[in-house]
Design an enzyme around this catalytic site. Structure first.
Site, PDB file in Angstrom:
ATOM      1  N   GLY A   1       0.839  -1.203   0.000  1.00  0.00           N
ATOM      2  CA  GLY A   1       0.000   0.000   0.000  1.00  0.00           C
ATOM      3  C   GLY A   1       0.868   1.245   0.000  1.00  0.00           C
ATOM      4  O   GLY A   1       2.075   1.175   0.240  1.00  0.00           O
TER       5      GLY A   1
ATOM      6  N   ARG B   1       4.023   5.928   1.869  1.00  0.00           N
ATOM      7  CA  ARG B   1       4.520   7.310   1.963  1.00  0.00           C
ATOM      8  C   ARG B   1       4.041   8.122   0.758  1.00  0.00           C
ATOM      9  O   ARG B   1       4.664   9.102   0.368  1.00  0.00           O
ATOM     10  CB  ARG B   1       6.040   7.342   2.044  1.00  0.00           C
ATOM     11  CG  ARG B   1       6.720   6.633   0.901  1.00  0.00           C
ATOM     12  CD  ARG B   1       8.153   7.015   0.804  1.00  0.00           C
ATOM     13  NE  ARG B   1       8.816   6.202  -0.199  1.00  0.00           N
ATOM     14  CZ  ARG B   1      10.016   6.425  -0.634  1.00  0.00           C
ATOM     15  NH1 ARG B   1      10.703   7.434  -0.180  1.00  0.00           N
ATOM     16  NH2 ARG B   1      10.545   5.640  -1.545  1.00  0.00           N
TER      17      ARG B   1
ATOM     18  N   LYS C   1       4.737  12.112  -2.950  1.00  0.00           N
ATOM     19  CA  LYS C   1       5.567  11.050  -2.384  1.00  0.00           C
ATOM     20  C   LYS C   1       6.390  11.674  -1.269  1.00  0.00           C
ATOM     21  O   LYS C   1       7.068  12.684  -1.497  1.00  0.00           O
ATOM     22  CB  LYS C   1       6.485  10.515  -3.494  1.00  0.00           C
ATOM     23  CG  LYS C   1       7.086   9.171  -3.207  1.00  0.00           C
ATOM     24  CD  LYS C   1       7.640   8.566  -4.502  1.00  0.00           C
ATOM     25  CE  LYS C   1       8.414   7.305  -4.233  1.00  0.00           C
ATOM     26  NZ  LYS C   1       8.922   6.736  -5.491  1.00  0.00           N
TER      27      LYS C   1
ATOM     28  N   ASP D   1       8.221   5.983   8.249  1.00  0.00           N
ATOM     29  CA  ASP D   1       7.851   7.323   8.703  1.00  0.00           C
ATOM     30  C   ASP D   1       7.045   8.097   7.657  1.00  0.00           C
ATOM     31  O   ASP D   1       6.628   9.228   7.900  1.00  0.00           O
ATOM     32  CB  ASP D   1       9.110   8.120   9.088  1.00  0.00           C
ATOM     33  CG  ASP D   1      10.090   8.248   7.928  1.00  0.00           C
ATOM     34  OD1 ASP D   1       9.767   7.769   6.813  1.00  0.00           O
ATOM     35  OD2 ASP D   1      11.175   8.824   8.124  1.00  0.00           O
ATOM     36  N   GLY D   2       6.840   7.498   6.487  1.00  0.00           N
ATOM     37  CA  GLY D   2       6.057   8.163   5.450  1.00  0.00           C
ATOM     38  C   GLY D   2       6.774   9.313   4.779  1.00  0.00           C
ATOM     39  O   GLY D   2       6.207  10.006   3.933  1.00  0.00           O
TER      40      GLY D   2
ATOM     41  N   ARG E   1      -1.271  -1.036 -10.190  1.00  0.00           N
ATOM     42  CA  ARG E   1      -0.111  -1.919 -10.328  1.00  0.00           C
ATOM     43  C   ARG E   1      -0.572  -3.364 -10.467  1.00  0.00           C
ATOM     44  O   ARG E   1      -1.715  -3.677 -10.133  1.00  0.00           O
ATOM     45  CB  ARG E   1       0.754  -1.829  -9.049  1.00  0.00           C
ATOM     46  CG  ARG E   1       1.118  -0.419  -8.660  1.00  0.00           C
ATOM     47  CD  ARG E   1       1.158  -0.264  -7.128  1.00  0.00           C
ATOM     48  NE  ARG E   1       1.268   1.156  -6.772  1.00  0.00           N
ATOM     49  CZ  ARG E   1       2.420   1.806  -6.672  1.00  0.00           C
ATOM     50  NH1 ARG E   1       3.548   1.163  -6.824  1.00  0.00           N
ATOM     51  NH2 ARG E   1       2.440   3.100  -6.403  1.00  0.00           N
TER      52      ARG E   1
ATOM     53  N   ASP F   1       4.650  -4.961  -7.390  1.00  0.00           N
ATOM     54  CA  ASP F   1       3.991  -3.715  -6.975  1.00  0.00           C
ATOM     55  C   ASP F   1       4.605  -2.505  -7.673  1.00  0.00           C
ATOM     56  O   ASP F   1       4.044  -1.409  -7.607  1.00  0.00           O
ATOM     57  CB  ASP F   1       4.076  -3.536  -5.454  1.00  0.00           C
ATOM     58  CG  ASP F   1       5.484  -3.721  -4.936  1.00  0.00           C
ATOM     59  OD1 ASP F   1       6.037  -4.813  -5.133  1.00  0.00           O
ATOM     60  OD2 ASP F   1       6.052  -2.781  -4.362  1.00  0.00           O
ATOM     61  N   ASN F   2       5.734  -2.708  -8.331  1.00  0.00           N
ATOM     62  CA  ASN F   2       6.364  -1.592  -9.041  1.00  0.00           C
ATOM     63  C   ASN F   2       6.205  -1.718 -10.553  1.00  0.00           C
ATOM     64  O   ASN F   2       6.973  -1.141 -11.318  1.00  0.00           O
ATOM     65  CB  ASN F   2       7.849  -1.503  -8.667  1.00  0.00           C
ATOM     66  CG  ASN F   2       8.033  -1.096  -7.209  1.00  0.00           C
ATOM     67  OD1 ASN F   2       7.158  -0.456  -6.625  1.00  0.00           O
ATOM     68  ND2 ASN F   2       9.143  -1.475  -6.621  1.00  0.00           N
TER      69      ASN F   2
ATOM     70  N   ASP G   1       8.197   3.794  -9.904  1.00  0.00           N
ATOM     71  CA  ASP G   1       8.921   3.351  -8.695  1.00  0.00           C
ATOM     72  C   ASP G   1      10.331   2.854  -8.976  1.00  0.00           C
ATOM     73  O   ASP G   1      10.752   1.826  -8.446  1.00  0.00           O
ATOM     74  CB  ASP G   1       8.107   2.259  -7.968  1.00  0.00           C
ATOM     75  CG  ASP G   1       7.000   2.871  -7.117  1.00  0.00           C
ATOM     76  OD1 ASP G   1       6.794   4.093  -7.212  1.00  0.00           O
ATOM     77  OD2 ASP G   1       6.351   2.130  -6.359  1.00  0.00           O
TER      78      ASP G   1
HETATM   79  P1  AMP Z   1       9.249   0.909  -2.807  1.00  0.00           P
HETATM   80  O1  AMP Z   1      10.372  -0.054  -2.645  1.00  0.00           O
HETATM   81  O2  AMP Z   1       9.657   2.333  -2.752  1.00  0.00           O
HETATM   82  O3  AMP Z   1       8.417   0.590  -4.002  1.00  0.00           O
HETATM   83  O4  AMP Z   1       8.330   0.717  -1.514  1.00  0.00           O
HETATM   84  C1  AMP Z   1       7.842  -0.512  -1.057  1.00  0.00           C
HETATM   85  C2  AMP Z   1       6.800  -0.323  -0.004  1.00  0.00           C
HETATM   86  O5  AMP Z   1       7.348   0.317   1.164  1.00  0.00           O
HETATM   87  C3  AMP Z   1       5.616   0.526  -0.400  1.00  0.00           C
HETATM   88  O6  AMP Z   1       4.470   0.018   0.186  1.00  0.00           O
HETATM   89  C4  AMP Z   1       5.968   1.893   0.154  1.00  0.00           C
HETATM   90  O7  AMP Z   1       4.825   2.681   0.352  1.00  0.00           O
HETATM   91  C5  AMP Z   1       6.604   1.498   1.467  1.00  0.00           C
HETATM   92  N1  AMP Z   1       7.529   2.538   1.965  1.00  0.00           N
HETATM   93  C6  AMP Z   1       8.696   2.915   1.414  1.00  0.00           C
HETATM   94  N2  AMP Z   1       9.278   3.905   2.129  1.00  0.00           N
HETATM   95  C7  AMP Z   1       8.445   4.190   3.162  1.00  0.00           C
HETATM   96  C8  AMP Z   1       8.490   5.126   4.264  1.00  0.00           C
HETATM   97  N3  AMP Z   1       9.503   5.957   4.430  1.00  0.00           N
HETATM   98  N4  AMP Z   1       7.440   5.115   5.092  1.00  0.00           N
HETATM   99  C9  AMP Z   1       6.423   4.282   4.946  1.00  0.00           C
HETATM  100  N5  AMP Z   1       6.329   3.384   3.946  1.00  0.00           N
HETATM  101  C10 AMP Z   1       7.333   3.324   3.058  1.00  0.00           C
HETATM  102 MG    MG Z   2       6.823   0.798  -4.907  1.00  0.00          MG
END
Ligand code: AMP
Ligand code: MG
Length: 486
Positions: free
Chosen positions: A89, A92, A112, A124-125, A182, A251-252, A261
């Protein structure tokens, strides 16, 4: 306020049933500051920010002040990360809504790094300025290389620290994509939502992205075929330019066929099929030459989510889906040869063209040649970029290539013209990207970032003053690592 009037939100994702998203607002930031605003993309969206002052822009693009018509949500999705299923989900990210441009195109406007959401898990989002500048730079580079990808409209600093291995300045990126649906969104619906909701989502996706398939006999199977085709051409473009996505989890991978992503992405310099720079990709699952196979693997996961809608008879459904997945590999191979032959300036393909391609690939690998520069040298041997080494084997190959080209329509000059359109002179070189990002995010010095961004806006055009940008410092890539930037 002119800015707010230009936005034209029509938020259809929010009309989906419960479970597909959560309503959530961006978390306000302390000291918003606008760093980048993409005028090219703003024009494409028909958004005119020329009369909006900087403080207001900073406020909008940091999430402190929502544009009129925005209805922020975070989307639910799951995915296979490095082969393993996980609930994910937008942890962030926040979709402000869908902006309709006057030409009728629909764009997701997404923040983002705008704070925690119900999907943040332990995160931390937030996002670092470094990684948001990286996404901005690479998405612009991809656009100008002619590769479908999400775009970056703005970067704003939050004025708040983000804690990773070290402390970073925080930032929010405004991302634009035709949607953020996705493969992982289908996986989520398939595992956690009812059959009715899965049907609803299938209908929604087809209506949004492939309306010509709405009335076909087998919508689900046709969607699979269409997504497979889109992804085939996308990964072909990566193979053309040396792009390595870096984290090609399900998911990407978008249903629209745009690259999304690509956090830890990079470009291959030295031709080596096993090139993988991402620090988390320990087994090189997402290495350069694995990408077509991974796309096929991801499509098989997508197919699995569609089975109940392909046929009531599970066996029949499986068979139809498998056919689509199986034919991906030979089709990709065919298209790859066509693409490589174009890179070599051939206007027709046959045994000789194929053999010359195979020989060149094996020579590049053996002699550790630069992938980008090799094609420039083939077209113009007299303008050899600095580090290129033409040995006897290359010269022999070049003589054969030359003889083959002379036999084609238009001869060498036509071939050169074709090659100039498909072979970039400039790609984001890893050492330049790092240098630019470090100076910009660390010291606030944007000189190198701006120069590189300008250079990458014309990847196919001679830029005499930028010639040295084609040369990679020996040894740099050997220790180079990229990070997801979370
Ligand atoms: P990504 O590898 O960037 O595609 O992220 C994989 C998952 O981790 C996704 O669900 C992102 O929303 C979550 N995510 C990545 N960075 C953060 C963050 N700093 N805080 C919360 N969720 C994150
Ligand atoms: Mg992603």
């Amino acid at each position: 306020m002119k800015t707010n009037k230009d936005w034209n939100f029509d938020n259809t994702y929010k009309t989906l049933s419960q479970g597909f998203f959560s309503i959530v607002n961006p978390m306000p930031v302390e000291k918003p500051d606008l760093i980048l605003l993409n005028s090219r993309l703003a024009d494409e969206l028909s958004l005119d920010f020329s009369e909006t002052d900087r403080a207001e822009l900073a406020s909008i693009f940091s999430g402190n002040q929502l544009p009129e018509g925005a209805e922020p949500i975070s989307q639910a999705y799951a995915g296979h990360q490095f082969g393993h299923f996980t609930m994910l989900g937008d942890g962030r990210a926040i979709v402000l809504g869908e902006h309709l441009s006057p030409n009728g195109k629909r764009y997701d406007i997404q923040f983002k790094g705008s704070g925690r959401t119900p999907y943040s898990r332990s995160g931390d989002g937030r996002a670092t300025l470094y990684s948001m500048l990286r996404e901005y730079l690479i998405s612009e580079a991809l656009h100008h290389l002619g590769i479908p990808a999400s775009g970056s409209l703005a970067v704003a600093k939050t004025g708040q620290p983000v804690y990773r291995e070290t402390v970073h300045p925080g930032a929010v990126l405004t991302r634009v994509a035709s949607s953020h649906i996705r493969i992982g969104t289908f996986e989520y619906a398939s595992r956690f939502l009812s059959r009715e909701k899965q049907q609803e989502f299938l209908d929604y996706t087809v209506a949004r992205h492939y309306p010509d398939l709405e009335e076909t006999e087998n919508k689900a199977l046709d969607l699979l075929k269409r997504v497979a085709e889109k992804q085939l051409y996308l990964v072909l473009e990566w193979m053309r330019t040396g792009f390595i996505h870096g984290v090609l989890n399900t998911d990407n991978m978008s249903i629209s066929g745009e690259a999304i992503d690509f956090g830890p992405c990079s470009f291959m310099n030295t031709f080596d099929p096993s090139t993988a720079f991402s620090s988390v990709d320990i087994n090189k699952r997402y290495a350069f030459s694995n990408q077509p196979g991974i796309v096929q693997w991801n499509l098989a996961i997508f197919a699995g989510t569609l089975l109940p809608f392909i046929d009531d008879d599970e066996e029949k459904a499986r068979k139809s889906a498998q056919e689509v997945i199986r034919e991906f590999e030979p089709r990709f191979k065919d298209e790859w040869y066509r693409m490589m032959e174009k890179k070599l300036g051939f206007s027709k393909s046959g045994k000789q063209e194929k053999d010359l391609t195979d020989q060149l690939i094996s020579w590049m690998e053996k002699s550790k040649a630069d992938y980008t520069n090799t094609f420039l040298v083939i077209a113009n041997p007299d303008e050899t970029p600095g580090h290129f080494k033409a040995d006897q084997e290359f010269r022999n190959w070049h003589d054969q290539w030359r003889a083959a080209i002379e036999k084609q329509q238009g001869g060498l000059s036509e071939a050169r013209r074709r090659m100039a359109q498909i072979n970039p002179l400039f790609i984001p070189r890893n050492h330049l990207v790092e240098e630019a990002l470090t100076e910009a995010s660390g010291g606030g010095d944007y000189a190198k970032f701006d120069t590189l961004l300008e250079n990458l806006k014309n990847p196919y055009r001679e830029q005499w003053e930028a010639k040295e940008l084609q040369n990679v410092p020996p040894g740099f890539d050997e220790q180079y690592k990229t990070f997801c930037g979370t």
